[in-house]
Enzyme design. Structure first.
Site, mmCIF file in Angstrom:
data_model
loop_
_atom_site.group_PDB
_atom_site.id
_atom_site.type_symbol
_atom_site.label_atom_id
_atom_site.label_comp_id
_atom_site.label_asym_id
_atom_site.label_seq_id
_atom_site.Cartn_x
_atom_site.Cartn_y
_atom_site.Cartn_z
ATOM 1 N N THR A 467 0.804 -1.221 0.000
ATOM 2 C CA THR A 467 0.000 0.000 0.000
ATOM 3 C C THR A 467 0.837 1.271 0.000
ATOM 4 O O THR A 467 0.323 2.334 -0.316
ATOM 5 C CB THR A 467 -0.892 0.005 1.246
ATOM 6 N N ALA A 509 -0.978 4.114 9.165
ATOM 7 C CA ALA A 509 -0.514 5.501 9.084
ATOM 8 C C ALA A 509 -0.730 6.207 10.420
ATOM 9 O O ALA A 509 0.160 6.896 10.927
ATOM 10 C CB ALA A 509 -1.235 6.235 7.960
ATOM 11 N N ARG A 627 -5.354 14.489 6.994
ATOM 12 C CA ARG A 627 -4.193 14.794 6.145
ATOM 13 C C ARG A 627 -3.845 13.581 5.292
ATOM 14 O O ARG A 627 -3.806 12.454 5.795
ATOM 15 C CB ARG A 627 -3.003 15.173 7.029
ATOM 16 N N ASN A 630 0.503 10.884 1.198
ATOM 17 C CA ASN A 630 1.086 10.780 -0.140
ATOM 18 C C ASN A 630 -0.064 10.736 -1.147
ATOM 19 O O ASN A 630 -0.848 9.788 -1.172
ATOM 20 C CB ASN A 630 1.945 9.513 -0.244
ATOM 21 N N THR A 633 -0.022 7.346 -3.482
ATOM 22 C CA THR A 633 -0.313 6.032 -2.891
ATOM 23 C C THR A 633 -1.685 6.029 -2.219
ATOM 24 O O THR A 633 -2.382 5.013 -2.231
ATOM 25 C CB THR A 633 0.774 5.612 -1.882
ATOM 26 N N GLN A 637 -4.878 3.599 -3.091
ATOM 27 C CA GLN A 637 -5.617 2.767 -2.139
ATOM 28 C C GLN A 637 -7.117 2.927 -2.323
ATOM 29 O O GLN A 637 -7.864 1.953 -2.241
ATOM 30 C CB GLN A 637 -5.222 3.125 -0.708
ATOM 31 N N GLU A 704 -9.493 1.033 3.900
ATOM 32 C CA GLU A 704 -10.740 0.294 3.691
ATOM 33 C C GLU A 704 -11.907 1.146 3.207
ATOM 34 O O GLU A 704 -12.891 0.626 2.683
ATOM 35 C CB GLU A 704 -11.114 -0.432 4.992
#
Ligand code: MOS
Length: 737
Positions: A467, A509, A627, A630, A633, A637, A704
């Site tokens: 991910t 994260a 926030r 990236n 990426t 997701q 998710e």
């Protein structure tokens, strides 16, 4: 935060495309032996006799381990905290002759080569005493009971008085929906390489939780956790099926001990279906009460899922039903039914994915009942605070998600009448749905080092599922320390590193990212303090708030010419590096705020009126998740999540042979996941959101949320196109004809 949010290329991109990123099954150790699982071909009964002689006599065969010669293993305590260790099932392999599901591991053949192990496995003769299995939950509805697993604990929720609110409701709809068994089906097959050095065990394992796996394996083997090292540097997708530790990992460990050599055990694609869990079948009843102008007055969501006879598993379909809309009366219940199949597990938004299909389909049905625009219905029931916990949101930008998503999609141009839109002969339909996902955060530890060569290093035992974990952690270190991304190295996926939790629940994260951020800031602070206190430094006597850092050079805010590099400071102090370790965990903010990410999906489909084929032609998804670390990426997701939703809506479906309890389509030729031709260009974007409460880096998680609600958006579009409401997934063409 300059680097944060940038669409930085994956830092592991080069090693992946050049094939030098080593995945679990690719590790090679001296003297590595190969093993093949033996699995039951009946669903229920017992092994009367098992003959391994012919297999053991083959050249190259080292051993065949079955229940008769397997070591006695230890039980996993029922009160083991899931934050410490997650086991796929508490049923330990090879401890007796009882068969509880088709595909249950009944042995392992170990040989010099994979071919020899395969041949050996094929020669093992098993004499079963079979019993009639029951695998259809619909024949067992009277057996539905309250779940006895940790997911089910507290899963039932209620507020107000649903019965009387429904009795008095001006409008009431009552519907039943179902979702089938589905399998995570990552491209990378689950594998374990086990090697012993005395009483020290090392496992290369395709796991979403190295620390959790060490806990489970050490518990089952009855050895100290410190004696087990688990390594997982790269995963080729996981989606839940690699989050819990399953029996094959334990079998690899005992096989290696048995033959006193390193042993590799890789599941076949077929074995991926019965060895590592799946999303269970669900049956969900939804009742909505509303006023004529579309105010929800009652929601009753009763979910039942199939589990195993030997252990419960709760698919928490109703977990977000009390949260998503303002409604005074809500009741959510979860019941489970044990059948003669293996135990289910978490898969791609477990609970929320099938649950949101139902809630968001039912909202669409209510909108048509009221002759109200589906988006307008949702706006009329917008929850200004968390209606279940009665807490303010830490932040919520769902209104903006609706607005920006609808605008990009062109929702206002939609003709509300079903079967009213066409493209040539094709029926065109447009549907929408809301998505939300709770912000989960668990304690995590990280170390950050600033080195005398001008680089920095981050270390934490978290996992890379594909991910972008390496990339975002690198960005956090680079940004907080103040050096270039390509001067940072991040190490993860090893129990030797500072402890991080499992990578699941969209929490990496928020959990590990916060620890990395705090450690990086602390390392930077300590090093700048050294300079400030040092008469030889150009920064001597400056206030720390007056020191800026760029590309590893620290300088005075007022006079950028006055400064020196991290490397200068370290060298002058004769230090190789400065290092800080921080633990990060949530605190009192958890009690003050309700924390969720939100978003909206808008789908367009074309349905062939003659064949019933459905093609998704457009998809717009807007997400507000705090926030974004990236841009590239994170967007990937969300796109991946939407692809899962489209697959859930139209394709994914594991079929069980009711006589044998066997999954009859256990490969990617017969278990359909979407391919490129099934997927349109997906316009996924983020709505800006600043959340000062959620965690130190303000992130909510994006793993998710793309999957949630997206199947409903497709189903709602299919209804708009055809006038046919499909309540049983997947929406295959036979259901539309
Ligand atoms: Mo995810 S199903 O929480 O690995």
């Amino acid at each position: 935060m300059e680097l944060i949010g940038k669409a930085v290329d994956r830092v592991d991109g080069r090693v992946k495309v050049t094939g030098t990123a080593r995945y679990t099954a690719e590790f090679s150790l001296p003297q590595l032996a190969h093993s093949v699982l033996l699995h039951s071909t009946i669903a229920k009964g017992r092994i009367r006799a098992i003959d391994t002689q012919a297999a053991e006599a083959l050249p190259g065969v080292l051993a065949v381990i079955i229940h008769l010669n397997a070591p006695k293993l230890h039980e996993i305590p029922k009160d083991l905290k899931p934050t410490e260790g997650k086991t796929g099932q508490r049923l330990i392999p090879l401890q007796d002759a009882t068969i509880r599901y088709h595909g249950q591991h009944i042995g392992v053949a170990i040989a010099e080569t994979l071919e020899q192990a395969n041949y050996a496995a094929s020669l093992v003769q098993v004499d079963y005493e079979p019993e009639e299995p029951i695998v259809d939950m619909m024949t067992q509805l009277s057996q539905a009971h309250q779940p006895d697993d940790y997911l089910g604990q507290g899963a039932d929720q209620s507020r107000g008085d649903v019965d009387s609110a429904l009795a008095q409701a001006e409008i009431r709809i009552e519907r039943s929906y179902s979702t089938p068994i589905e399998h995570s089906s990552p491209i990378e097959l689950s594998a374990t390489i086990a090697t012993w050095d005395g009483d020290q065990l090392t496992l290369y394992d395709s796991t979403q939780g190295v620390s959790s796996t060490a806990t489970i394996v050490s518990t089952v083997l009855g050895i100290p956790k410190e004696n087990v090292r688990v390594i997982s540097h790269y995963l080729g997708g996981a989606f839940g099926c690699k989050s819990f530790t399953w029996p094959h990992t334990i079998l690899a460990a005992i096989a290696a001990r048995h033959v006193n050599r390193p042993v590799k055990l890789e599941l076949t694609r077929q074995q991926m279906f019965a060895s590592i869990g799946y999303r269970p079948r669900t049956l969900q009843h939804m009742t909505l009460g509303a006023t004529k102008d579309g105010q929800l007055t009652a929601i009753r969501h009763a979910s039942t899922n199939q589990a195993a006879t030997y252990e419960d598993y709760t698919e928490t379909c109703g977990s977000q039903t009390p949260v998503l809309y303002a409604c005074p009366n809500v009741s959510v219940t979860h019941r489970v039914i044990g059948v003669d199949l293996g135990k289910p597990t978490i898969m791609r938004a477990p609970g929320e994915a099938p649950g949101s299909f139902v809630l968001e389909s039912a909202m669409d049905e209510l909108a048509y009942e009221l002759c109200l625009d589906p988006l307008e219905l949702r706006l009329r029931n917008y929850a200004q605070k968390d209606p279940q916990q009665n807490l303010p949101w830490s932040s919520k930008s769902l209104r903006e998600c609706y607005r920006q998503g609808a605008e990009r999609f062109g929702w206002a141009r939609r003709n509300p009448t079903v079967r009213s839109m066409r493209d040539g002969n094709m029926l065109v339909g447009q549907g929408m749905a809301t998505t939300t996902y709770e912000v989960f955060r668990r304690p995590a530890t990280a170390t950050v080092q600033i080195l005398a060569d001008g680089t920095a290093r981050g270390l934490s035992s978290t996992q890379e599922l594909g991910t972008g974990t390496y990339t975002i952690m690198t960005q956090i270190v680079a940004d907080a320390v103040g050096i270039a991304v390509n001067s940072v190295r991040f190490d993860l996926g090893d129990t030797k590193l500072p402890k991080s939790p499992n990578s699941d629940g969209s929490s990496t994260a928020a959990s590990t990212g916060s620890a990395v951020y705090l450690a990086a800031k602390e390392a930077r602070r300590q090093l700048i303090e050294k300079a400030i206190q040092d008469p030889a430094s150009p920064l001597h006597h400056l206030d720390i708030t007056q020191v800026m850092v760029q590309d590893g050079r620290c300088y005075a805010k007022d006079n950028p010419a006055q400064g020196e590099t991290y490397a200068d400071i370290l060298k002058r102090h004769d230090m190789d590096c400065i290092e800080a370790t921080c633990q990060a965990q949530s605190g009192s903010e958890q009690k003050q705020y309700s924390m969720y990410a939100f978003g909206a999906h808008f789908a367009e489909v074309q349905v062939n009126p003659d064949s019933g084929e459905v093609q998704v032609t457009r998809f717009v998804t807007s997400i507000a998740a705090g926030r974004i670390l990236n841009a590239k990426t994170a967007r990937s997701q969300i796109i991946g999540g939407v692809v899962f939703g489209i697959g859930m809506a139209l394709l994914e479906h594991t079929v069980v042979d009711e006589r044998s309890g066997h999954f009859v389509n256990p490969d990617l030729g017969e278990y359909y996941v979407p391919v490129n031709t099934d997927i349109p260009a997906i316009d996924a974007f983020f709505v800006e959101e600043d959340d000062p409460h959620v965690n130190p880096i303000g992130v909510k998680g994006v793993g998710e949320i793309g999957t949630i609600g997206s199947a409903a958006a497709v189903a709602n579009a299919v209804y708009h196109a055809t006038g046919k409401r499909i309540r049983n997934l997947p929406i295959t063409l036979d259901k539309l004809l």
